[in-house]
Design a protein around this motif. Sequence first.
Motif, PDB file in Angstrom:
ATOM      1  N   THR A  60      27.123  42.629  42.661  1.00  0.00           N
ATOM      2  CA  THR A  60      27.967  42.439  43.834  1.00  0.00           C
ATOM      3  C   THR A  60      29.231  43.266  43.692  1.00  0.00           C
ATOM      4  OG1 THR A  60      29.001  40.510  42.798  1.00  0.00           O
ATOM      5  CG2 THR A  60      27.115  40.100  44.247  1.00  0.00           C
ATOM      6  N   GLU A  61      29.876  43.533  44.839  1.00  0.00           N
ATOM      7  CA  GLU A  61      31.126  44.291  44.819  1.00  0.00           C
ATOM      8  C   GLU A  61      32.222  43.519  44.099  1.00  0.00           C
ATOM      9  OE1 GLU A  61      32.329  45.309  48.771  1.00  0.00           O
ATOM     10  OE2 GLU A  61      30.495  46.420  49.190  1.00  0.00           O
ATOM     11  N   GLU A  62      32.222  42.207  44.271  1.00  0.00           N
ATOM     12  CA  GLU A  62      33.260  41.378  43.681  1.00  0.00           C
ATOM     13  C   GLU A  62      32.668  40.358  42.723  1.00  0.00           C
ATOM     14  OE1 GLU A  62      36.887  40.931  46.721  1.00  0.00           O
ATOM     15  OE2 GLU A  62      35.109  39.796  47.296  1.00  0.00           O
ATOM     16  N   HIS A  63      33.494  39.957  41.775  1.00  0.00           N
ATOM     17  CA  HIS A  63      33.143  38.891  40.845  1.00  0.00           C
ATOM     18  C   HIS A  63      34.325  37.930  40.800  1.00  0.00           C
ATOM     19  CE1 HIS A  63      30.396  42.081  39.730  1.00  0.00           C
ATOM     20  NE2 HIS A  63      29.632  41.157  39.174  1.00  0.00           N
ATOM     21  N   ILE A  64      34.044  36.649  40.702  1.00  0.00           N
ATOM     22  CA  ILE A  64      35.104  35.653  40.651  1.00  0.00           C
ATOM     23  C   ILE A  64      35.178  35.026  39.260  1.00  0.00           C
ATOM     24  CG2 ILE A  64      35.022  35.185  43.127  1.00  0.00           C
ATOM     25  CD1 ILE A  64      33.461  32.587  42.446  1.00  0.00           C
ATOM     26  N   THR A  65      36.267  34.312  39.025  1.00  0.00           N
ATOM     27  CA  THR A  65      36.477  33.648  37.741  1.00  0.00           C
ATOM     28  C   THR A  65      36.021  32.194  37.812  1.00  0.00           C
ATOM     29  OG1 THR A  65      38.704  32.944  38.361  1.00  0.00           O
ATOM     30  CG2 THR A  65      38.503  35.101  37.271  1.00  0.00           C
ATOM     31  N   ASP A  66      35.950  31.548  36.648  1.00  0.00           N
ATOM     32  CA  ASP A  66      35.638  30.118  36.600  1.00  0.00           C
ATOM     33  C   ASP A  66      36.657  29.314  37.400  1.00  0.00           C
ATOM     34  OD1 ASP A  66      33.429  30.531  34.965  1.00  0.00           O
ATOM     35  OD2 ASP A  66      34.536  30.174  33.117  1.00  0.00           O
TER      36      ASP A  66
END
Length: 74
Positions: A60-66
């Motif tokens: 994906t273009e973006e990744h998020i944090t926990d």
Amino acid sequence: MEFSHSAPLPNGWTMLSLESVCKKITSGGTPSRKYPEFYEGGTIPWVKTKELNDSWIYDTEEHITDKALIYIIC
């Protein structure tokens, strides 16, 4: 709906349906971009609607944090 592919999956990968790995598929729960800590250094793939095109999603273009994941669940 059945999907097929002509390319072999990478070693260690298994083809699964979204329904088998997601409890709920929805839109509108994007973590606020006002908080850099939700995105910077994130490792959890974040699929945006524009990335859904009836094709394979390899990344994906973006990744998020926990931290972002906890924010959107609560």
